[in-house]
Design a protein around this motif. Structure first.
Motif, PDB file in Angstrom:
ATOM      1  N   LEU A   1       0.836  -1.208   0.000  1.00 14.85           N
ATOM      2  CA  LEU A   1       0.000   0.000   0.000  1.00 14.85           C
ATOM      3  C   LEU A   1       0.869   1.256   0.000  1.00 14.85           C
ATOM      4  N   ILE A   2       1.892   1.279   0.836  1.00 14.08           N
ATOM      5  CA  ILE A   2       2.791   2.437   0.875  1.00 14.08           C
ATOM      6  C   ILE A   2       3.490   2.614  -0.470  1.00 14.08           C
ATOM      7  N   ALA A   3       3.842   1.493  -1.101  1.00 12.33           N
ATOM      8  CA  ALA A   3       4.483   1.564  -2.414  1.00 12.33           C
ATOM      9  C   ALA A   3       3.593   2.265  -3.429  1.00 12.33           C
ATOM     10  N   LEU A   4       2.285   2.200  -3.214  1.00 10.66           N
ATOM     11  CA  LEU A   4       1.351   2.846  -4.146  1.00 10.66           C
ATOM     12  C   LEU A   4       1.299   4.357  -3.977  1.00 10.66           C
ATOM     13  N   PHE A   5       2.023   4.905  -2.983  1.00 11.65           N
ATOM     14  CA  PHE A   5       2.143   6.365  -2.900  1.00 11.65           C
ATOM     15  C   PHE A   5       2.759   6.922  -4.184  1.00 11.65           C
ATOM     16  N   VAL A   6       3.568   6.115  -4.863  1.00  9.05           N
ATOM     17  CA  VAL A   6       4.218   6.583  -6.089  1.00  9.05           C
ATOM     18  C   VAL A   6       3.192   6.939  -7.157  1.00  9.05           C
ATOM     19  N   GLU A   7       1.966   6.405  -7.027  1.00  4.43           N
ATOM     20  CA  GLU A   7       0.940   6.695  -8.025  1.00  4.43           C
ATOM     21  C   GLU A   7       0.520   8.160  -8.004  1.00  4.43           C
ATOM     22  N   VAL A   8       0.757   8.848  -6.890  1.00  4.27           N
ATOM     23  CA  VAL A   8       0.493  10.294  -6.864  1.00  4.27           C
ATOM     24  C   VAL A   8       1.393  10.979  -7.890  1.00  4.27           C
ATOM     25  N   ASN A   9       2.649  10.569  -7.927  1.00  4.76           N
ATOM     26  CA  ASN A   9       3.564  11.100  -8.935  1.00  4.76           C
ATOM     27  C   ASN A   9       3.219  10.606 -10.337  1.00  4.76           C
ATOM     28  N   SER A  10       2.704   9.385 -10.421  1.00  2.20           N
ATOM     29  CA  SER A  10       2.367   8.831 -11.738  1.00  2.20           C
ATOM     30  C   SER A  10       1.318   9.676 -12.451  1.00  2.20           C
ATOM     31  N   VAL A  11       0.452  10.349 -11.697  1.00  3.85           N
ATOM     32  CA  VAL A  11      -0.546  11.223 -12.323  1.00  3.85           C
ATOM     33  C   VAL A  11       0.143  12.302 -13.152  1.00  3.85           C
ATOM     34  N   THR A  12       1.142  12.963 -12.575  1.00  2.00           N
ATOM     35  CA  THR A  12       1.842  14.024 -13.311  1.00  2.00           C
ATOM     36  C   THR A  12       2.773  13.442 -14.377  1.00  2.00           C
ATOM     37  N   LEU A  13       3.320  12.262 -14.129  1.00  2.00           N
ATOM     38  CA  LEU A  13       4.157  11.613 -15.148  1.00  2.00           C
ATOM     39  C   LEU A  13       3.330  11.246 -16.368  1.00  2.00           C
ATOM     40  N   HIS A  14       2.149  10.692 -16.145  1.00  2.00           N
ATOM     41  CA  HIS A  14       1.283  10.320 -17.266  1.00  2.00           C
ATOM     42  C   HIS A  14       0.822  11.560 -18.025  1.00  2.00           C
ATOM     43  N   LEU A  15       0.467  12.611 -17.291  1.00  3.34           N
ATOM     44  CA  LEU A  15       0.048  13.852 -17.947  1.00  3.34           C
ATOM     45  C   LEU A  15       1.184  14.419 -18.778  1.00  3.34           C
ATOM     46  N   ARG A  16       2.397  14.347 -18.256  1.00  2.00           N
ATOM     47  CA  ARG A  16       3.577  14.819 -18.998  1.00  2.00           C
ATOM     48  C   ARG A  16       3.700  14.088 -20.335  1.00  2.00           C
TER      49      ARG A  16
END
Length: 254
Positions: free
Chosen positions: A139-154
């Motif tokens: 679950l903690i590892a999924l914190f990276v998905e917050v960054n994935s939002v901006t990475l995907h948008l990029r």
């Protein structure tokens, strides 16, 4: 009732979640797509793939943060603590990873997207689901998905040739912040926890090796991100806008 039943049948639960993401993939194709994306086969596939990834990131990133706010023990008892909702979250995310890996391989993009396949670390999530250990860690590892939002948008903005837009410039700052805060910070916290509690952990060596592999990848990605968005090497390199099919994959790798 659903969160309580899922731990008894992790395999079928993951497959159901994977199918749901496939349904989302089909539904998202009904949304409008930039003309420049439609005209290039690779960009068109990548846009569809990223659209599903964006849904996963928004859903699981928010879900993971909410779980930690409600159950703070998640951060301090990575080995054994979990709740029915946190277990369900790992099922949902694993289902997405299975779907995404299948989409990459079955569409013939596996060779050019091996980094994306590797970073999913499906084996760690499956181990957590079947043993009901390290659910909190996953679950903690999924914190990276917050960054994935901006990475995907990029990447989606790059697909649309919108690197000069104000949205791209705003997003690259947000992306830098979330990368350090939620991706590097998460990786280093999990690594520290494993090292600090190594003697008390089941399969500690297995997870430590996996984390070290991911740490190396994340640092390399961070270097590439800084180089491309903030310190372009030359005008010629920065000018690779991917308008030709044979340059698209190289263009999108940064």
């Amino acid at each position: 009732c659903l969160p309580l039943l899922v731990p008894s049948h992790p395999g079928p639960a993951v497959l159901v979640c994977s199918l749901l993401f496939r349904v989302a993939h089909q539904l998202l194709q009904r949304l409008p797509v930039p003309t420049v994306v439609r005209q290039d086969a690779f960009r068109s596939w990548k846009w569809k793939n990223l659209s599903v990834s964006m849904v996963h990131s928004v859903l699981t990133g928010t879900w993971a943060l909410t779980c930690v706010v409600i159950w703070p023990e998640t951060l301090s008892n990575i080995h054994a603590f979990h709740t029915p909702l946190s277990y369900l979250l790992i099922c949902v995310s694993t289902g997405y990873f299975v779907h995404d890996a299948g989409d990459i391989i079955l569409t013939g993009h596996g060779r050019g997207s091996w980094e994306f396949l590797l970073h999913h670390v499906i084996w760690c999530f499956l181990y957590a689901l079947y043993t009901q250990l390290y659910i909190a860690g996953a679950l903690i590892a999924l914190f990276v998905e917050v960054n994935s939002v901006t990475l995907h948008l990029r990447l989606m903005l790059k697909l649309a040739n919108a690197q000069s837009s104000s949205m791209y410039h705003i997003n690259k700052i947000a992306n830098l912040f979330t990368y350090v805060m939620f991706r590097l910070g998460t990786q280093f916290y999990l690594t520290w926890y494993i090292v600090d509690n190594y003697s008390q952990m089941d399969r500690g060596g297995y997870f430590l090796v996996s984390m070290m592999m991911m740490n190396i990848m994340m640092v390399i990605y961070f270097y590439r991100l800084l180089r491309t968005d903030f310190f372009p090497r030359s005008k010629r390199y920065a000018g690779q806008n991917g308008t030709h099919n044979n340059n698209s994959k190289k263009f999108l790798s940064d």
